[in-house]
Design a protein around this motif. Sequence first.
Motif, PDB file in Angstrom:
ATOM      1  N   ASN A  86      36.699  12.144  11.675  1.00  0.00           N
ATOM      2  CA  ASN A  86      36.451  13.400  10.981  1.00  0.00           C
ATOM      3  C   ASN A  86      36.162  14.533  11.954  1.00  0.00           C
ATOM      4  N   ARG A  87      35.515  14.204  13.057  1.00  0.00           N
ATOM      5  CA  ARG A  87      35.246  15.230  14.070  1.00  0.00           C
ATOM      6  C   ARG A  87      36.541  15.723  14.702  1.00  0.00           C
ATOM      7  N   VAL A  88      37.401  14.755  15.006  1.00  0.00           N
ATOM      8  CA  VAL A  88      38.656  15.081  15.689  1.00  0.00           C
ATOM      9  C   VAL A  88      39.576  15.901  14.800  1.00  0.00           C
ATOM     10  N   LYS A  89      39.567  15.572  13.508  1.00  0.00           N
ATOM     11  CA  LYS A  89      40.529  16.157  12.582  1.00  0.00           C
ATOM     12  C   LYS A  89      40.371  17.663  12.435  1.00  0.00           C
ATOM     13  N   LYS A  90      39.146  18.175  12.619  1.00  0.00           N
ATOM     14  CA  LYS A  90      38.933  19.607  12.400  1.00  0.00           C
ATOM     15  C   LYS A  90      39.775  20.416  13.379  1.00  0.00           C
ATOM     16  N   PRO A  91      40.640  21.285  12.851  1.00  0.00           N
ATOM     17  CA  PRO A  91      41.485  22.065  13.749  1.00  0.00           C
ATOM     18  C   PRO A  91      40.664  23.085  14.524  1.00  0.00           C
ATOM     19  N   ARG A  92      40.826  23.099  15.828  1.00  0.00           N
ATOM     20  CA  ARG A  92      40.025  23.992  16.648  1.00  0.00           C
ATOM     21  C   ARG A  92      40.648  25.373  16.757  1.00  0.00           C
ATOM     22  N   PHE A  93      41.948  25.445  16.623  1.00  0.00           N
ATOM     23  CA  PHE A  93      42.593  26.747  16.772  1.00  0.00           C
ATOM     24  C   PHE A  93      43.600  26.973  15.668  1.00  0.00           C
ATOM     25  N   GLY A  94      43.063  27.305  14.492  1.00  0.00           N
ATOM     26  CA  GLY A  94      43.923  27.676  13.370  1.00  0.00           C
ATOM     27  C   GLY A  94      45.064  26.718  13.123  1.00  0.00           C
ATOM     28  N   LYS A  95      45.779  26.958  12.055  1.00  0.00           N
ATOM     29  CA  LYS A  95      46.914  26.095  11.758  1.00  0.00           C
ATOM     30  C   LYS A  95      48.160  26.675  12.402  1.00  0.00           C
ATOM     31  N   ALA A  96      48.028  27.874  12.936  1.00  0.00           N
ATOM     32  CA  ALA A  96      49.194  28.611  13.426  1.00  0.00           C
ATOM     33  C   ALA A  96      50.001  27.807  14.444  1.00  0.00           C
ATOM     34  N   ALA A  97      49.275  27.087  15.310  1.00  0.00           N
ATOM     35  CA  ALA A  97      49.953  26.397  16.401  1.00  0.00           C
ATOM     36  C   ALA A  97      50.937  25.359  15.884  1.00  0.00           C
ATOM     37  N   LEU A  98      50.615  24.757  14.738  1.00  0.00           N
ATOM     38  CA  LEU A  98      51.447  23.664  14.256  1.00  0.00           C
ATOM     39  C   LEU A  98      52.126  24.037  12.948  1.00  0.00           C
ATOM     40  N   SER A  99      52.694  25.212  12.878  1.00  0.00           N
ATOM     41  CA  SER A  99      53.321  25.579  11.612  1.00  0.00           C
ATOM     42  C   SER A  99      54.691  26.193  11.843  1.00  0.00           C
ATOM     43  N   SER A 100      55.311  25.781  12.922  1.00  0.00           N
ATOM     44  CA  SER A 100      56.607  26.368  13.242  1.00  0.00           C
ATOM     45  C   SER A 100      57.690  25.816  12.337  1.00  0.00           C
ATOM     46  N   GLU A 101      58.634  26.655  11.973  1.00  0.00           N
ATOM     47  CA  GLU A 101      59.785  26.151  11.237  1.00  0.00           C
ATOM     48  C   GLU A 101      61.036  26.282  12.090  1.00  0.00           C
TER      49      GLU A 101
END
Lengths: 344, 562
Positions: free
Chosen positions: B263-278
């Motif tokens: 649960n600690r690891v899962k929290k995104p540290r830098f927004g979702k932006a980094a992993l939302s590329s299409e």
Amino acid sequence: MLRVEDIYKDYDGKPLLKGITFEVREGELVCLLGSSGSGKSTMLRIIAGLEEPKSGRVFWNGEDYTHKPTHERGFGLMFQDYALFPHRSVAENIAFGLRMAGRSKLEINSLVENALVSIRMQDFPKRPVTELSGGEQQRVALARALAPDPHLLMLDEPLGALDHNLRTELLKELRKRLHDSQKPVIYVTHDQEEAFSLADRLLLLHAGLLVQEGAPEAVFNQPTNAWVASFLGLGNLVPAKLVAINLLQTDLGQFKLRASPDLEIGSDCMLLLRPEGALFDVGAISSSDYLHAVVRDSVFMGDYFRLDVLVGKTLLHVHTPQSFTIGKTIPLAWSESNLQCLPL
Amino acid sequence: MKRSKSLTWLLWLIPLVFLLFFFYQPLLAIFRQVFSERFNQGWQFFSWDQISRPLIFTLWQAFLSTLLTLLIGLPAAYLFARFEFKGRKALHTLSLLPFILPTVVVATAFNTLIGPRGWLNLILMYLFNLSNPPLNLLNSLPAILLAHVFYNTSIVIRMVGNSLTRLNPHYDEAARVLNAKPWQAFREVSLPLLMPTILGASLLVFLFDFTSFGVVLMLGGPQYATLEVEIYTQAMSRFNLPMAGLLSVIQLMVTLLITLAQNRVKKPRFGKAALSSEQKTRQRALNARQKTFVILMCLLLVVLFISPILSLVSRSLVTFEAARGQRGEFETGFTTRYYSELFSNRSGSIFYANPLAAIRNSLVYSVMTMLIATSLGFLTAYALSKSSRLTRWLEPLFMLPLGASAVILGLGFLLTFNQPPWTSGPFPILIPIAHSLIALPFVVRTNLPAIQGIPNSLREAARVMGAKPWKVIREIDLPILLRAVIVSLTFSFTISLGEFGASSFLANARTPTIPVTIFRYISQPGALNYGQALAMSTLLLLTSAAGSLLIEKIRLPGEELF
């Protein structure tokens, strides 16, 4: 300085670039202009070394760079989505290129400090880039691209992600910064206003080919074909046929003008009628030469009115200093210097 | 308003009571067993060695397994996320298959590959004219590790591959334009951005390796016992229930720690932006180095994923027996006898496992599990979707069963329900109930996003148009949720069919299940027993594969089972 020679590139099995050749000279700002999907960005990526061309070469100061790895080229590229590293702060983003180039800590600190001052962000170097507004991100991205002092700067639609008001504001700023840097710049955009206001020279890319190249005013005055005129929004384009030397037949009637000698008699072309060149003073021309136009709409644009008029079945738009009543029939003419016959 | 609130309460109540009675009561019974024993005897009933040995071995093998899984899984994820090649889709689907295979099937499959009666030994015996199997790879640490890698590589491929696909390729390119060498760009930019996903996947793999039971029991042999196997042995062979209980408590605590870390690891540290590329990230291999990578990686994955499965299916159709009286001579050939024997009803000793009865039992249990788990899971998800302070408190209560292993559940059931009316009834209801508890978290996870995905405005529109509450559910919610429900039904059916841990505690000679019967057959000597274990495993393999294909087909995009 930069020279690209006969670049070919396929995308998904279809040809995207079909033999592109151009040069960028010292301190020159070149705008690569074209509609989306025309391969402008791909051209930048080939110059940056992020993609390899199918054939053709890239030269820098005479040296063949075609197969040189990206990180050894010393070019700067600013992405349309900025690609700011989300796990790094503003200052760390700007410092990245310097750090990779192996500059000393001291040097990096002072260069980053200067860069932050130039974008007025010296007060928050530690801010996460994910919390920046669109305009701030754009400034940081430019500062990051400029920090390692690249030989050549490439910008891929740098204002594309911003809304209208911010674009106008940032365009002025960008113009100043790019000219101040005195670097050769390749600026990719699909927006002709941006291109006209920034470029020393325009390159127009269409269907995989460079269709026109030249200074903004030259391109504006002498578009080489109908696509250029339509893409740049230069005016009304009416299908036409060259029926005799210097005589065009259109749905609007016949027009006398000097056509390009390359155009054979009997071939199809487009007649360009510039809206700002329309004449309403009937006394100036003989009565047989003017068109009868019905006013469909009249819009106040500030220093002129924009009229939509119907001539026969053809809708034209023209600029006038005064307003006209909608529904009224008015005489309308063009002097020969404001008419152009363009190949398709 | 008031009525709908009381209805919500009712939705809560049914699954809550079920969980309290069938999950938390048995769990409590384990703790009570341990601490009452401690109260009566002090800590006399065990030696530290009895705990530390399996605990250390469990951690050690889980660590090694996770490391090896990452070693293959990370390049494999990169392969699927970045390269386009012929057969990519088929290989990707194949790589997801192991995850849903029952443990007994995997264990049996590896037995047919590297066991004394497996292909590897048979080929060596044939080549060198040997009368005994030359290799003893079974009952060894490598066998366990191999099976774990086979099992969990799919998790790494799926989780890390997803992030890689969505990682904006411009980050890496921007780094390279900014003077970074390719490896620097990877270390400085891509790796930190992927790290949360990699850690999350590693912890999940570690958790699965840590709680692995069937594979270790069947491939590890007596000297390589993990906590799970030790719990089973202490409870079922030594009848030392306090010891089994104590090991369960330790196991639960470690599991809890791993879950907390997750649960600690899962929290995104830098927004979702980094992993939302299409952006399109896949392309054909361009140079020789990339081509070599793609070919070698494909080869490795095909060997890893196909060879055990192929080996199981082929070995179940081949007879290979020592000819009577002649040393070194073998009768070989194609046979379907192992399959036909499954359906011939013979009775024998009390240890004789009747395959036909096992298949019948398993099917009945699976259908019951399917109904119980889906209805309870659906109710739970529906209640959880109505966000309130209450739901936030109750959610962990519903998700906890995910962390508890099947073996601990089996032990808890044994301690709690080993008495009338549970044992004397005409039907062994405990097995489907245990299976339902195991399937429940997955069902909730499948349905919750589907329910939350329905905009409330649709329900409101229906209500404004005069639909009664139950009509709103029937007209709006159910059609949309049908997919999720079908996935849940298939999933819980497949889980129940292959479940081994809890069944190994609860299924007695009267009520065997398919996996329990396979385990009994393969532990016994004789070519017929071996062959029948393989035949049943193959049938189970086909059913599971069909189930997972069905799930892949109808699963809504964006739903993740883990």
